[in-house]
Write a protein that holds these residues in place. Structure first.
Motif, PDB file in Angstrom:
ATOM      1  N   GLY A 446     -19.967 -79.596 -62.490  1.00 35.79           N
ATOM      2  CA  GLY A 446     -20.410 -80.332 -61.308  1.00 35.79           C
ATOM      3  C   GLY A 446     -19.633 -79.943 -60.068  1.00 35.79           C
ATOM      4  O   GLY A 446     -18.403 -80.085 -60.033  1.00 35.79           O
ATOM      5  N   ALA A 447     -20.348 -79.439 -59.051  1.00 39.70           N
ATOM      6  CA  ALA A 447     -19.680 -79.007 -57.825  1.00 39.70           C
ATOM      7  C   ALA A 447     -18.997 -80.167 -57.116  1.00 39.70           C
ATOM      8  O   ALA A 447     -17.850 -80.050 -56.664  1.00 39.70           O
ATOM      9  CB  ALA A 447     -20.685 -78.327 -56.899  1.00 39.70           C
ATOM     10  N   ASP A 448     -19.688 -81.316 -57.002  1.00 31.78           N
ATOM     11  CA  ASP A 448     -19.085 -82.479 -56.342  1.00 31.78           C
ATOM     12  C   ASP A 448     -17.876 -82.989 -57.120  1.00 31.78           C
ATOM     13  O   ASP A 448     -16.875 -83.405 -56.529  1.00 31.78           O
ATOM     14  CB  ASP A 448     -20.118 -83.586 -56.198  1.00 31.78           C
ATOM     15  N   ARG A 449     -17.978 -82.945 -58.416  1.00 29.28           N
ATOM     16  CA  ARG A 449     -16.866 -83.391 -59.262  1.00 29.28           C
ATOM     17  C   ARG A 449     -15.646 -82.500 -59.055  1.00 29.28           C
ATOM     18  O   ARG A 449     -14.510 -82.984 -58.957  1.00 29.28           O
ATOM     19  CB  ARG A 449     -17.321 -83.353 -60.721  1.00 29.28           C
ATOM     20  N   PHE A 450     -15.878 -81.192 -58.958  1.00 27.08           N
ATOM     21  CA  PHE A 450     -14.757 -80.271 -58.749  1.00 27.08           C
ATOM     22  C   PHE A 450     -14.190 -80.406 -57.345  1.00 27.08           C
ATOM     23  O   PHE A 450     -12.980 -80.256 -57.135  1.00 27.08           O
ATOM     24  CB  PHE A 450     -15.205 -78.828 -59.009  1.00 27.08           C
ATOM     25  N   MET A 451     -15.045 -80.696 -56.366  1.00 23.91           N
ATOM     26  CA  MET A 451     -14.552 -80.939 -55.012  1.00 23.91           C
ATOM     27  C   MET A 451     -13.651 -82.173 -54.989  1.00 23.91           C
ATOM     28  O   MET A 451     -12.643 -82.203 -54.274  1.00 23.91           O
ATOM     29  CB  MET A 451     -15.733 -81.122 -54.058  1.00 23.91           C
ATOM     30  N   ASP A 452     -14.003 -83.195 -55.785  1.00 23.20           N
ATOM     31  CA  ASP A 452     -13.132 -84.366 -55.906  1.00 23.20           C
ATOM     32  C   ASP A 452     -11.797 -83.998 -56.547  1.00 23.20           C
ATOM     33  O   ASP A 452     -10.745 -84.530 -56.178  1.00 23.20           O
ATOM     34  CB  ASP A 452     -13.823 -85.455 -56.726  1.00 23.20           C
ATOM     35  N   ILE A 454     -10.286 -81.141 -56.319  1.00 20.10           N
ATOM     36  CA  ILE A 454      -9.492 -80.450 -55.299  1.00 20.10           C
ATOM     37  C   ILE A 454      -8.928 -81.456 -54.299  1.00 20.10           C
ATOM     38  O   ILE A 454      -7.758 -81.349 -53.875  1.00 20.10           O
ATOM     39  CB  ILE A 454     -10.357 -79.391 -54.588  1.00 20.10           C
ATOM     40  N   ALA A 455      -9.740 -82.445 -53.931  1.00 22.68           N
ATOM     41  CA  ALA A 455      -9.258 -83.496 -53.023  1.00 22.68           C
ATOM     42  C   ALA A 455      -8.102 -84.251 -53.642  1.00 22.68           C
ATOM     43  O   ALA A 455      -7.166 -84.678 -52.944  1.00 22.68           O
ATOM     44  CB  ALA A 455     -10.402 -84.449 -52.684  1.00 22.68           C
ATOM     45  N   CYS A 456      -8.130 -84.418 -54.958  1.00 19.36           N
ATOM     46  CA  CYS A 456      -7.017 -85.058 -55.661  1.00 19.36           C
ATOM     47  C   CYS A 456      -5.735 -84.267 -55.480  1.00 19.36           C
ATOM     48  O   CYS A 456      -4.658 -84.834 -55.356  1.00 19.36           O
ATOM     49  CB  CYS A 456      -7.366 -85.174 -57.144  1.00 19.36           C
ATOM     50  N   LEU A 563     -10.185 -91.511 -48.497  1.00 17.16           N
ATOM     51  CA  LEU A 563      -8.939 -90.774 -48.639  1.00 17.16           C
ATOM     52  C   LEU A 563      -8.004 -91.505 -49.586  1.00 17.16           C
ATOM     53  O   LEU A 563      -7.864 -92.717 -49.520  1.00 17.16           O
ATOM     54  CB  LEU A 563      -8.274 -90.611 -47.271  1.00 17.16           C
ATOM     55  N   THR A 564      -7.376 -90.770 -50.485  1.00 14.55           N
ATOM     56  CA  THR A 564      -6.557 -91.386 -51.526  1.00 14.55           C
ATOM     57  C   THR A 564      -5.194 -90.749 -51.612  1.00 14.55           C
ATOM     58  O   THR A 564      -4.951 -89.679 -51.080  1.00 14.55           O
ATOM     59  CB  THR A 564      -7.244 -91.245 -52.893  1.00 14.55           C
ATOM     60  N   THR A 565      -4.290 -91.444 -52.296  1.00 13.55           N
ATOM     61  CA  THR A 565      -2.978 -90.904 -52.595  1.00 13.55           C
ATOM     62  C   THR A 565      -2.802 -90.856 -54.101  1.00 13.55           C
ATOM     63  O   THR A 565      -3.533 -91.496 -54.847  1.00 13.55           O
ATOM     64  CB  THR A 565      -1.868 -91.778 -51.984  1.00 13.55           C
ATOM     65  N   LEU A 566      -1.811 -90.092 -54.544  1.00  9.53           N
ATOM     66  CA  LEU A 566      -1.583 -89.889 -55.972  1.00  9.53           C
ATOM     67  C   LEU A 566      -0.467 -90.777 -56.473  1.00  9.53           C
ATOM     68  O   LEU A 566       0.594 -90.861 -55.861  1.00  9.53           O
ATOM     69  CB  LEU A 566      -1.235 -88.419 -56.234  1.00  9.53           C
ATOM     70  N   THR A 567      -0.706 -91.422 -57.612  1.00 15.44           N
ATOM     71  CA  THR A 567       0.326 -92.217 -58.261  1.00 15.44           C
ATOM     72  C   THR A 567       0.397 -91.815 -59.731  1.00 15.44           C
ATOM     73  O   THR A 567      -0.488 -92.174 -60.509  1.00 15.44           O
ATOM     74  CB  THR A 567       0.016 -93.723 -58.172  1.00 15.44           C
ATOM     75  N   PRO A 568       1.423 -91.043 -60.143  1.00 23.88           N
ATOM     76  CA  PRO A 568       1.515 -90.633 -61.536  1.00 23.88           C
ATOM     77  C   PRO A 568       1.800 -91.832 -62.440  1.00 23.88           C
ATOM     78  O   PRO A 568       2.591 -92.707 -62.122  1.00 23.88           O
ATOM     79  CB  PRO A 568       2.697 -89.653 -61.534  1.00 23.88           C
ATOM     80  N   VAL A 569       1.112 -91.878 -63.573  1.00 26.99           N
ATOM     81  CA  VAL A 569       1.297 -92.939 -64.555  1.00 26.99           C
ATOM     82  C   VAL A 569       1.362 -92.305 -65.932  1.00 26.99           C
ATOM     83  O   VAL A 569       0.540 -91.464 -66.275  1.00 26.99           O
ATOM     84  CB  VAL A 569       0.128 -93.947 -64.511  1.00 26.99           C
TER      85      VAL A 569
END
Length: 583
Positions: A446-452, A454-456, A563-569
């Protein structure tokens, strides 16, 4: 990722060198720039970015990276086969360059004169073709007799370096001088790669930057030579009638994919070493611009020299220009013999090729080793695993290459090298690989899924241009050029004179099919082994496998596009990264 930019520089200088070698048949490098830039925009850069970002996201080498769609893991096996072939034959060009470098440290260059043990009675040092046009000739020779004579540069290349015999089917002895150069090159590669990309990266800071200094020096020297202006005009002035020739577009497409190292698994391997939050989007754009910009710049260096050669010999520039190895080992060595202080310019040029060749080999070997180490479970790990794997790889490649340092042999010499170059990592195999990569990422995963995804990693979605290229433009370009390649296929001929026997061509197609068939055969094998209906098997085999090398993330449905930020868990055996909304 700095390693990636140097691979294409070497390939341009030796195989393409200023938009010329691959458009050799149209005999007009200027027109080649148009399809080159167009295909780079809609094909090369999008896949270049796709492979780097995929490696960074999956944190795996060229095989395990396709756990993103396990049914198509054959793409990883195919890239390993292609890069193994590249590692096997490509270093031969490096060995020849090393040999020429050693021979440059003499008062008189050995390829500048006749009368050496390897020269024939047909050797003549000076060719002044304009004298024939004026009704005179060289010495006591008539113009007809002069046309049958041979240059000492060509005789040094064919009789001393290659020891060419009658063809692929005739056995020959090993050229021990070139073999020693080959051993020296592999030793250098081993000790630069055995500890991983951290140690290799430090070496590359010199081996990748110093060639730019040499290119600038050679350009300054080149533009000061008589005839250089004519060479540069020939380089830049397009012949618009050639733009309609299919071969120009085929050459532009295959050159883009080859020089960008697409489909080799090297980009995914190097991308896997990036930090998860590294801005691979920006890196990919910058590296692509450096890649093509260096090619364009090197064209001025090459064609200023070729213009000088044409002026000295009194012929049209198209008569002195060579493609492939002939450019580095015939055209340029011939040019330096006409310059003052010839050994200095020869040593500079071949030292530059040696450094760039080492960079290129680093990338190929690193990509192959990363794929091998990632493929085997960690339960099989042992002390000095990487060092031993690199050593075994180097030794195996070296023994295969012994066939390329014979006079010709079975299978041997330059004819075997051309088989590898023409078939194993050709435009056909790379276009096939690139087409399926786009299809799998854009339509299966999925192109949109992969774009997400990359955004991650980078914190924002790349331009939608990349998504549309992956979904439509790039696969169509790859498929179109692939079909043109098949339709306009020409059997391999060496030096416009030697036609390969049928069994030699069969070996070449065996090289090509050994990688191309990995994709359908692996998919067929997995479908047969899976359980359930065909739809259930497809659904199961196209679901990503998240493991120790992957950073999985979850996006709240209400926050998609925010827009999101990363939180490792921590989440058991895997790492989970939850995206939190930035409000």
């Amino acid at each position: 990722m700095y390693l990636c930019s140097t691979k294409a520089i070497w390939r341009r200088v030796i195989k393409w060198c200023g938009f010329y070698a691959d458009c050799n048949s149209p005999r007009n490098p200027g027109v080649f720039l148009i399809p080159y830039l167009l295909i780079a925009l809609i094909g090369g850069i999008p896949i270049f970015f796709l492979e780097i970002s995929l490696g960074q996201f999956m944190k795996a080498g060229s095989i395990n990276v396709w756990n993103i769609a396990p049914l198509f893991k054959g793409l990883g096996f195919a890239s390993m086969v292609i890069v193994f072939y590249c590692n096997t034959y490509y270093i031969m060009v490096l060995a020849w360059g090393f040999y020429y470098l050693v021979k440059s440290f003499t008062a008189t260059l050995p390829w500048a004169t006749c009368g050496n043990p390897w020269n024939s009675l047909e050797c003549v040092e000076i060719f002044r073709h304009e004298d024939c046009a004026n009704g005179t000739a060289h010495g006591n020779l008539t113009c007809d007799e002069l046309s049958d004579k041979r240059s000492p540069v060509i005789e040094f290349w064919e009789n001393k370096v290659l020891n060419l015999s009658g063809g692929l089917e005739f056995p020959g002895a090993i050229n021990w001088e070139v073999t020693l150069c080959l051993i020296a090159c592999w030793v250098l590669v081993y000790f630069c790669v055995w500890k991983g990309v951290k140690s290799t990266g430090k070496i590359v800071y010199f081996t990748a930057t110093f060639p730019y200094v040499v290119l600038i020096i050679l350009l300054i020297r080149g533009v000061m030579l008589p005839g250089a202006q004519d060479g540069i005009i020939y380089y830049l002035k397009p012949d618009w009638s050639k733009l309609a020739a299919p071969q120009v577009w085929i050459d532009a497409g295959t050159q883009i994919f080859f020089s960008y190292a697409i489909g080799l698994g090297a980009l995914t391997a190097l991308g896997s070493y990036n930090r998860f939050n590294n801005n691979c989007y920006k890196d990919a754009i910058i590296l692509a611009l450096i890649n093509s910009g260096t090619s364009f710049f090197s064209g001025f260096v090459v064609f200023s020299i070729l213009g000088f050669m044409a002026a000295e010999q009194g012929v049209d520039i198209s008569k002195v220009a060579e493609s492939g190895p002939g450019l580095a080992f015939i055209a340029y060595p011939r040019a330096v013999t006409l310059m003052p202080i010839a050994p200095l310019w020869a040593a500079l040029f071949f030292f530059m090729l040696l450094l760039l060749g080492l960079d290129s080999q680093f990338v190929g070997v690193e990509g192959f080793i990363t794929g091998i180490l990632d493929f085997f479970p960690t339960t099989y790990a042992f002390r000095f695993q990487r060092e031993v794997t690199v050593a075994v790889t180097c030794v195996v490649c070296f023994f295969i290459e012994l066939s390329m340092v014979t006079e010709v042999g079975l299978p041997g010499g330059m004819y075997v090298f051309q088989l590898f170059d023409y078939y194993s990592a050709s435009g056909t195999t790379l276009l096939w690989q690139a087409f399926w990569e786009c299809v799998v990422i854009a339509w299966v995963y999925g192109a949109d899924r992969f774009m997400d995804d990359i955004a991650c990693m980078i914190g924002y979605r790349p331009s939608s241009w990349m998504k549309w290229c992956w979904m439509f433009l790039t696969p169509l370009v790859c498929l179109g050029i692939f079909l043109f390649n098949v339709a306009y296929y020409k059997p391999l001929i060496y030096n416009n004179s030697y036609t390969y026997p049928w069994w030699g061509e069969a070996i070449g197609w065996g090289f090509a099919l050994s990688s191309m068939l990995c994709v359908p055969l692996t998919a067929l094998y997995k479908l047969i082994r899976a359980k359930g209906t065909l739809a259930e098997r497809w659904h199961h085999l196209t679901q990503p496998i998240w493991g120790l090398h992957h950073l999985e993330y979850k996006v709240p449905e209400s926050d998609i596009g925010v827009l999101t930020t990363l939180t490792p868990v921590s989440d058991g055996s895997a790492k989970v990264v939850i995206l939190e909304s930035v409000m």
